[in-house]
Design a protein around this motif. Structure first.
Motif, PDB file in Angstrom:
ATOM      1  N   THR A   2       0.849  -1.189   0.000  1.00 30.36           N
ATOM      2  CA  THR A   2       0.000   0.000   0.000  1.00 30.36           C
ATOM      3  C   THR A   2       0.881   1.235   0.000  1.00 30.36           C
ATOM      4  O   THR A   2       1.855   1.297   0.756  1.00 30.36           O
ATOM      5  CB  THR A   2      -0.934   0.024   1.225  1.00 30.36           C
ATOM      6  OG1 THR A   2      -1.643  -1.207   1.312  1.00 30.36           O
ATOM      7  CG2 THR A   2      -1.930   1.165   1.137  1.00 30.36           C
ATOM      8  N   LEU A   3       0.540   2.195  -0.829  1.00 33.42           N
ATOM      9  CA  LEU A   3       1.250   3.468  -0.887  1.00 33.42           C
ATOM     10  C   LEU A   3       0.391   4.537  -0.232  1.00 33.42           C
ATOM     11  O   LEU A   3      -0.804   4.652  -0.527  1.00 33.42           O
ATOM     12  CB  LEU A   3       1.539   3.857  -2.342  1.00 33.42           C
ATOM     13  CG  LEU A   3       2.213   5.214  -2.551  1.00 33.42           C
ATOM     14  CD1 LEU A   3       3.632   5.215  -1.979  1.00 33.42           C
ATOM     15  CD2 LEU A   3       2.234   5.578  -4.028  1.00 33.42           C
ATOM     16  N   PHE A   4       1.009   5.314   0.662  1.00 31.30           N
ATOM     17  CA  PHE A   4       0.341   6.395   1.373  1.00 31.30           C
ATOM     18  C   PHE A   4       1.065   7.714   1.110  1.00 31.30           C
ATOM     19  O   PHE A   4       2.261   7.722   0.817  1.00 31.30           O
ATOM     20  CB  PHE A   4       0.385   6.154   2.894  1.00 31.30           C
ATOM     21  CG  PHE A   4      -0.338   4.938   3.361  1.00 31.30           C
ATOM     22  CD1 PHE A   4      -1.650   5.018   3.815  1.00 31.30           C
ATOM     23  CD2 PHE A   4       0.297   3.707   3.387  1.00 31.30           C
ATOM     24  CE1 PHE A   4      -2.307   3.895   4.278  1.00 31.30           C
ATOM     25  CE2 PHE A   4      -0.357   2.576   3.854  1.00 31.30           C
ATOM     26  CZ  PHE A   4      -1.669   2.672   4.298  1.00 31.30           C
ATOM     27  N   GLU A  10      -3.207   0.426  -3.692  1.00 36.35           N
ATOM     28  CA  GLU A  10      -2.914  -0.900  -3.148  1.00 36.35           C
ATOM     29  C   GLU A  10      -2.653  -1.852  -4.300  1.00 36.35           C
ATOM     30  O   GLU A  10      -3.271  -1.735  -5.354  1.00 36.35           O
ATOM     31  CB  GLU A  10      -4.092  -1.429  -2.325  1.00 36.35           C
ATOM     32  CG  GLU A  10      -4.415  -0.621  -1.111  1.00 36.35           C
ATOM     33  CD  GLU A  10      -5.623  -1.175  -0.368  1.00 36.35           C
ATOM     34  OE1 GLU A  10      -6.076  -2.294  -0.690  1.00 36.35           O
ATOM     35  OE2 GLU A  10      -6.119  -0.487   0.526  1.00 36.35           O
ATOM     36  N   SER A  11      -1.748  -2.794  -4.062  1.00 34.40           N
ATOM     37  CA  SER A  11      -1.469  -3.813  -5.068  1.00 34.40           C
ATOM     38  C   SER A  11      -0.820  -5.006  -4.374  1.00 34.40           C
ATOM     39  O   SER A  11      -0.707  -5.035  -3.152  1.00 34.40           O
ATOM     40  CB  SER A  11      -0.551  -3.249  -6.156  1.00 34.40           C
ATOM     41  OG  SER A  11      -0.498  -4.131  -7.253  1.00 34.40           O
ATOM     42  N   VAL A  12      -0.380  -5.960  -5.181  1.00 34.81           N
ATOM     43  CA  VAL A  12       0.278  -7.166  -4.682  1.00 34.81           C
ATOM     44  C   VAL A  12       1.479  -7.433  -5.579  1.00 34.81           C
ATOM     45  O   VAL A  12       1.397  -7.252  -6.796  1.00 34.81           O
ATOM     46  CB  VAL A  12      -0.692  -8.371  -4.715  1.00 34.81           C
ATOM     47  CG1 VAL A  12      -0.011  -9.646  -4.279  1.00 34.81           C
ATOM     48  CG2 VAL A  12      -1.907  -8.096  -3.840  1.00 34.81           C
ATOM     49  N   THR A  13       2.585  -7.867  -4.980  1.00 34.56           N
ATOM     50  CA  THR A  13       3.759  -8.162  -5.795  1.00 34.56           C
ATOM     51  C   THR A  13       3.481  -9.343  -6.719  1.00 34.56           C
ATOM     52  O   THR A  13       2.770 -10.280  -6.365  1.00 34.56           O
ATOM     53  CB  THR A  13       5.002  -8.458  -4.939  1.00 34.56           C
ATOM     54  OG1 THR A  13       4.723  -9.544  -4.045  1.00 34.56           O
ATOM     55  CG2 THR A  13       5.431  -7.229  -4.134  1.00 34.56           C
ATOM     56  N   CYS A  49       6.117  -4.804  -7.991  1.00 33.63           N
ATOM     57  CA  CYS A  49       4.841  -4.112  -8.075  1.00 33.63           C
ATOM     58  C   CYS A  49       5.088  -2.903  -8.977  1.00 33.63           C
ATOM     59  O   CYS A  49       5.550  -1.857  -8.512  1.00 33.63           O
ATOM     60  CB  CYS A  49       4.384  -3.702  -6.684  1.00 33.63           C
ATOM     61  SG  CYS A  49       2.701  -3.135  -6.645  1.00 33.63           S
ATOM     62  N   THR A  50       4.852  -3.095 -10.265  1.00 33.96           N
ATOM     63  CA  THR A  50       5.196  -2.068 -11.254  1.00 33.96           C
ATOM     64  C   THR A  50       3.988  -1.259 -11.723  1.00 33.96           C
ATOM     65  O   THR A  50       4.154  -0.284 -12.446  1.00 33.96           O
ATOM     66  CB  THR A  50       5.872  -2.706 -12.475  1.00 33.96           C
ATOM     67  OG1 THR A  50       4.978  -3.668 -13.042  1.00 33.96           O
ATOM     68  CG2 THR A  50       7.180  -3.373 -12.092  1.00 33.96           C
ATOM     69  N   MET A  78       5.501   3.432   1.998  1.00 34.49           N
ATOM     70  CA  MET A  78       5.137   2.131   1.436  1.00 34.49           C
ATOM     71  C   MET A  78       4.944   1.173   2.605  1.00 34.49           C
ATOM     72  O   MET A  78       5.822   1.050   3.469  1.00 34.49           O
ATOM     73  CB  MET A  78       6.251   1.590   0.535  1.00 34.49           C
ATOM     74  CG  MET A  78       6.515   2.405  -0.702  1.00 34.49           C
ATOM     75  SD  MET A  78       5.285   2.192  -1.983  1.00 34.49           S
ATOM     76  CE  MET A  78       5.696   0.588  -2.576  1.00 34.49           C
ATOM     77  N   HIS A  79       3.808   0.503   2.611  1.00 34.85           N
ATOM     78  CA  HIS A  79       3.493  -0.485   3.645  1.00 34.85           C
ATOM     79  C   HIS A  79       3.505  -1.856   2.983  1.00 34.85           C
ATOM     80  O   HIS A  79       2.785  -2.088   2.011  1.00 34.85           O
ATOM     81  CB  HIS A  79       2.114  -0.194   4.244  1.00 34.85           C
ATOM     82  CG  HIS A  79       1.654  -1.217   5.227  1.00 34.85           C
ATOM     83  ND1 HIS A  79       1.835  -1.072   6.573  1.00 34.85           N
ATOM     84  CD2 HIS A  79       1.040  -2.406   5.043  1.00 34.85           C
ATOM     85  CE1 HIS A  79       1.330  -2.129   7.188  1.00 34.85           C
ATOM     86  NE2 HIS A  79       0.848  -2.955   6.277  1.00 34.85           N
TER      87      HIS A  79
END
Length: 117
Positions: free
Chosen positions: A26-28, A42-45, A51-52, A67-68
């Motif tokens: 997750t990017l904040f 939000e994404s998943v590797t 995670c592009t 980045m969480h």
């Protein structure tokens, strides 16, 4: 403006020397005069631990971001315990025209990061 996400990441499981797939990311962005972080994406590797496509191509505002990485479920999926249920990396995005890549070198009991390219 670049044709890719302005912020990307990569996780390498250093115990196995392999990418860490299926880690939630997750990017904040720090808002409110520095009082709270708001979720941007939000994404998943992927299978390569990357995670592009976290964000669509765009120019982000300069500021403080976080980045969480949800590491506990990743380690549980590999049958290992971990000391870190999550890892958070806070960084300053000073030049909105640049790409920011956040690598995470991860093991069950340590981690390190650096500004990637």
């Amino acid at each position: 403006m670049s044709a890719r996400s302005p912020v990307t990441c990569h996780i390498l499981d250093t115990q196995f020397g392999k990418p860490a797939a299926n880690v939630a990311v997750t990017l904040f962005r720090l808002e409110g005069g520095g009082s709270s972080f708001n979720s941007l994406a939000e994404s998943v590797t992927d299978a390569d631990g990357r995670c592009t496509t976290l964000l669509p191509p765009q120019t982000l505002m300069a500021g403080t971001y976080k980045m969480h990485f949800a590491t506990k479920s990743y380690f549980e999926s590999t049958g290992r315990e971990t000391f870190f249920p999550f890892v958070e990396i806070v960084f300053d995005l000073k030049n909105p025209d640049q790409h920011y890549h956040i690598p995470l070198l991860l093991s069950a009991f340590s981690y390190t990061t650096y500004r990637g390219s």
